[in-house]
Design a protein around this motif. Structure first.
Motif, mmCIF file in Angstrom:
data_model
loop_
_atom_site.group_PDB
_atom_site.id
_atom_site.type_symbol
_atom_site.label_atom_id
_atom_site.label_comp_id
_atom_site.label_asym_id
_atom_site.label_seq_id
_atom_site.Cartn_x
_atom_site.Cartn_y
_atom_site.Cartn_z
ATOM 1 N N THR A 197 14.730 -40.255 -37.316
ATOM 2 C CA THR A 197 13.411 -40.046 -36.729
ATOM 3 C C THR A 197 13.009 -41.233 -35.852
ATOM 4 O OG1 THR A 197 12.419 -40.847 -38.812
ATOM 5 C CG2 THR A 197 12.586 -38.456 -38.505
ATOM 6 N N ARG A 198 13.415 -42.441 -36.230
ATOM 7 C CA ARG A 198 13.135 -43.601 -35.380
ATOM 8 C C ARG A 198 13.880 -43.508 -34.056
ATOM 9 N NH1 ARG A 198 13.304 -48.682 -39.703
ATOM 10 N NH2 ARG A 198 11.182 -48.403 -40.498
ATOM 11 N N ASP A 199 15.037 -42.838 -34.086
ATOM 12 C CA ASP A 199 15.812 -42.666 -32.857
ATOM 13 C C ASP A 199 15.275 -41.541 -31.984
ATOM 14 O OD1 ASP A 199 17.474 -44.725 -33.505
ATOM 15 O OD2 ASP A 199 19.097 -43.469 -34.285
ATOM 16 N N GLY A 200 14.238 -40.864 -32.456
ATOM 17 C CA GLY A 200 13.576 -39.875 -31.624
ATOM 18 C C GLY A 200 13.731 -38.434 -32.045
ATOM 19 N N LEU A 201 14.491 -38.159 -33.098
ATOM 20 C CA LEU A 201 14.640 -36.783 -33.544
ATOM 21 C C LEU A 201 13.365 -36.305 -34.215
ATOM 22 C CD1 LEU A 201 18.232 -36.491 -35.111
ATOM 23 C CD2 LEU A 201 17.436 -35.639 -32.902
ATOM 24 N N GLU A 202 13.031 -35.047 -33.988
ATOM 25 C CA GLU A 202 11.938 -34.444 -34.727
ATOM 26 C C GLU A 202 12.340 -34.340 -36.197
ATOM 27 O OE1 GLU A 202 8.894 -33.596 -33.655
ATOM 28 O OE2 GLU A 202 9.475 -34.540 -31.744
ATOM 29 N N PRO A 203 11.374 -34.375 -37.115
ATOM 30 C CA PRO A 203 11.712 -34.387 -38.543
ATOM 31 C C PRO A 203 12.666 -33.279 -38.985
ATOM 32 C CG PRO A 203 9.407 -34.906 -38.268
ATOM 33 C CD PRO A 203 9.917 -34.533 -36.914
ATOM 34 N N MET A 204 12.425 -32.037 -38.578
ATOM 35 C CA MET A 204 13.309 -30.955 -39.008
ATOM 36 C C MET A 204 14.688 -31.078 -38.372
ATOM 37 S SD MET A 204 12.150 -29.232 -41.432
ATOM 38 C CE MET A 204 13.610 -28.178 -41.443
ATOM 39 N N ASP A 205 14.759 -31.594 -37.159
ATOM 40 C CA ASP A 205 16.060 -31.828 -36.535
ATOM 41 C C ASP A 205 16.806 -32.926 -37.302
ATOM 42 O OD1 ASP A 205 15.641 -29.927 -34.564
ATOM 43 O OD2 ASP A 205 14.735 -31.370 -33.172
ATOM 44 N N ALA A 206 16.076 -33.941 -37.753
ATOM 45 C CA ALA A 206 16.697 -35.005 -38.541
ATOM 46 C C ALA A 206 17.230 -34.457 -39.857
ATOM 47 C CB ALA A 206 15.684 -36.121 -38.804
ATOM 48 N N ILE A 207 16.445 -33.605 -40.502
ATOM 49 C CA ILE A 207 16.867 -33.007 -41.767
ATOM 50 C C ILE A 207 18.106 -32.148 -41.572
ATOM 51 C CG2 ILE A 207 16.204 -31.306 -43.517
ATOM 52 C CD1 ILE A 207 13.319 -32.477 -43.262
ATOM 53 N N GLU A 208 18.122 -31.343 -40.533
ATOM 54 C CA GLU A 208 19.286 -30.501 -40.276
ATOM 55 C C GLU A 208 20.530 -31.341 -40.002
ATOM 56 O OE1 GLU A 208 19.642 -27.376 -40.652
ATOM 57 O OE2 GLU A 208 17.556 -26.751 -40.905
ATOM 58 N N LYS A 209 20.341 -32.479 -39.350
ATOM 59 C CA LYS A 209 21.464 -33.365 -39.093
ATOM 60 C C LYS A 209 21.957 -33.998 -40.395
ATOM 61 C CE LYS A 209 22.912 -37.267 -36.177
ATOM 62 N NZ LYS A 209 24.101 -36.565 -35.652
ATOM 63 N N ILE A 210 21.039 -34.405 -41.265
ATOM 64 C CA ILE A 210 21.425 -35.005 -42.536
ATOM 65 C C ILE A 210 22.266 -34.034 -43.354
ATOM 66 C CG2 ILE A 210 20.588 -35.869 -44.753
ATOM 67 C CD1 ILE A 210 18.077 -36.862 -43.269
ATOM 68 N N ILE A 211 21.839 -32.778 -43.437
ATOM 69 C CA ILE A 211 22.518 -31.835 -44.319
ATOM 70 C C ILE A 211 23.777 -31.229 -43.704
ATOM 71 C CG2 ILE A 211 20.435 -31.324 -45.639
ATOM 72 C CD1 ILE A 211 20.212 -28.682 -44.125
ATOM 73 N N GLU A 212 24.235 -31.808 -42.611
ATOM 74 C CA GLU A 212 25.578 -31.448 -42.153
ATOM 75 C C GLU A 212 26.610 -31.964 -43.150
ATOM 76 O OE1 GLU A 212 26.120 -32.962 -38.233
ATOM 77 O OE2 GLU A 212 24.812 -31.481 -37.290
ATOM 78 N N TYR A 213 26.345 -33.158 -43.710
ATOM 79 C CA TYR A 213 27.285 -33.760 -44.652
ATOM 80 C C TYR A 213 26.630 -34.295 -45.928
ATOM 81 C CZ TYR A 213 30.929 -33.703 -41.040
ATOM 82 O OH TYR A 213 31.853 -33.320 -40.098
ATOM 83 N N SER A 214 25.319 -34.539 -45.925
ATOM 84 C CA SER A 214 24.657 -35.170 -47.066
ATOM 85 C C SER A 214 23.695 -34.210 -47.757
ATOM 86 C CB SER A 214 23.875 -36.415 -46.614
ATOM 87 O OG SER A 214 24.754 -37.400 -46.127
ATOM 88 N N THR A 215 23.575 -34.362 -49.079
ATOM 89 C CA THR A 215 22.757 -33.462 -49.868
ATOM 90 C C THR A 215 21.362 -34.022 -50.133
ATOM 91 O OG1 THR A 215 23.568 -34.440 -51.922
ATOM 92 C CG2 THR A 215 24.744 -32.511 -51.102
ATOM 93 N N ILE A 216 20.446 -33.116 -50.449
ATOM 94 C CA ILE A 216 19.156 -33.506 -50.976
ATOM 95 C C ILE A 216 19.396 -34.115 -52.359
ATOM 96 C CG2 ILE A 216 16.938 -32.631 -51.820
ATOM 97 C CD1 ILE A 216 17.162 -30.426 -49.685
ATOM 98 N N PRO A 217 18.783 -35.250 -52.681
ATOM 99 C CA PRO A 217 18.985 -35.863 -54.006
ATOM 100 C C PRO A 217 18.713 -34.872 -55.125
ATOM 101 C CG PRO A 217 17.754 -37.328 -52.577
ATOM 102 C CD PRO A 217 17.855 -36.030 -51.837
ATOM 103 N N GLY A 218 19.579 -34.892 -56.116
ATOM 104 C CA GLY A 218 19.463 -33.965 -57.224
ATOM 105 C C GLY A 218 20.295 -32.716 -57.060
ATOM 106 N N THR A 219 20.856 -32.517 -55.852
ATOM 107 C CA THR A 219 21.682 -31.335 -55.594
ATOM 108 C C THR A 219 23.129 -31.701 -55.280
ATOM 109 O OG1 THR A 219 21.290 -31.214 -53.192
ATOM 110 C CG2 THR A 219 19.643 -30.173 -54.630
#
Length: 246
Positions: free
Chosen positions: A100-122
């Motif tokens: 998000t600091r690099d300029g991605l919108e929050p949902m775009d950042a989340i979608e990028k994270i879950i390409e390879y990383s999980t939500i904690p607890g999952t």
């Protein structure tokens, strides 16, 4: 940014992992593993070096597989094994803040994270059954967990071929395959699970009302988790895996 509860809106409450066949609830189903254990919040027995730890049964099987691979010229190493809830939370928040600091919108950042990383607890890494495996004898520059490094001509190509041929005989199965019809996390040629333990653990994990467990949890970016997003995440990222593991 204000940090909000993981499930602020009632529209997402109860979605959890309830998207499961009813037969899992039948026949007096008894939980062998506790909910904190399945979510990476409890201490569990582990074997191996820090960063490459697994449950003792899984680690013993890995050691047998490693010995066989070494005889065939492959030096297997666990690049990442067990991860606690707190560690996964740190990974999640670090990525969300960075993107998000690099300029991605929050949902775009989340979608990028879950390409390879999980939500904690999952994360399957919470269970002590899953490992990211590489060949430590190969010199590698940059990120070792790069799919191209496992392709023909890459430093881990021989390891990939060996694992394709032998891993399942030791109980280890690839989780996120290269099946073009599979959704969710991208292809991970390094991520293996010890199926004799992880299959029953996944079955038990699917009975958890995961969102109810998050009522007191806080995450950067969690306020953007809508009901439809979480429903798709569960279906695509947790359950759309190698069918041999279901």
């Amino acid at each position: 940014m204000e940090r909000r509860k993981f499930i602020r809106n009632s529209t997402v409450f109860g979605l959890g992992l309830g998207l499961i066949p009813h037969h899992i609830w039948a026949n007096g189903f008894t939980t062998e593993y506790s909910i904190p254990e399945l979510m990476g919040k409890a201490s569990i027995p582990l074997s191996g070096d820090k960063g490459g730890q697994l449950r003792p049964e899984a680690f013993e099987a890995f050691q047998k597989m490693k010995k066989k691979a070494y005889q065939d010229g492959i030096t297997l190493k666990i690049a990442s094994g067990y991860r606690s809830f707190e560690r996964q939370e740190g990974i999640w928040e670090r990525k969300f803040i960075s993107y998000t600091r690099d300029g991605l919108e929050p949902m775009d950042a989340i979608e990028k994270i879950i390409e390879y990383s999980t939500i904690p607890g999952t994360s399957r890494h919470h269970w002590g059954t899953d490992a990211d495996i590489i060949d430590s004898s190969k010199p590698v520059k940059g990120d070792v967990l790069d799919p191209q490094k496992f392709e023909e001509g890459g430093p881990y190509a021989d390891q990939k071929k060996w694992m394709d041929q032998h891993a399942e005989s030791f109980g280890f199965h690839l989780v996120y395959t290269d099946n073009p019809r599979r959704r969710g996390f991208k292809y991970e040629p390094w991520h293996y699970t010890y199926a004799p333990l992880s299959k029953p653990m996944l079955e038990q994990y699917r009975s958890i009302n995961i969102l109810a467990e998050y009522k007191a949890e806080y995450f950067e970016g969690a306020e953007y988790f809508t009901g439809p997003f979480l429903k798709n995440y569960i279906q695509d990222h947790i359950l759309d895996i190698n069918p041999d593991l279901l």
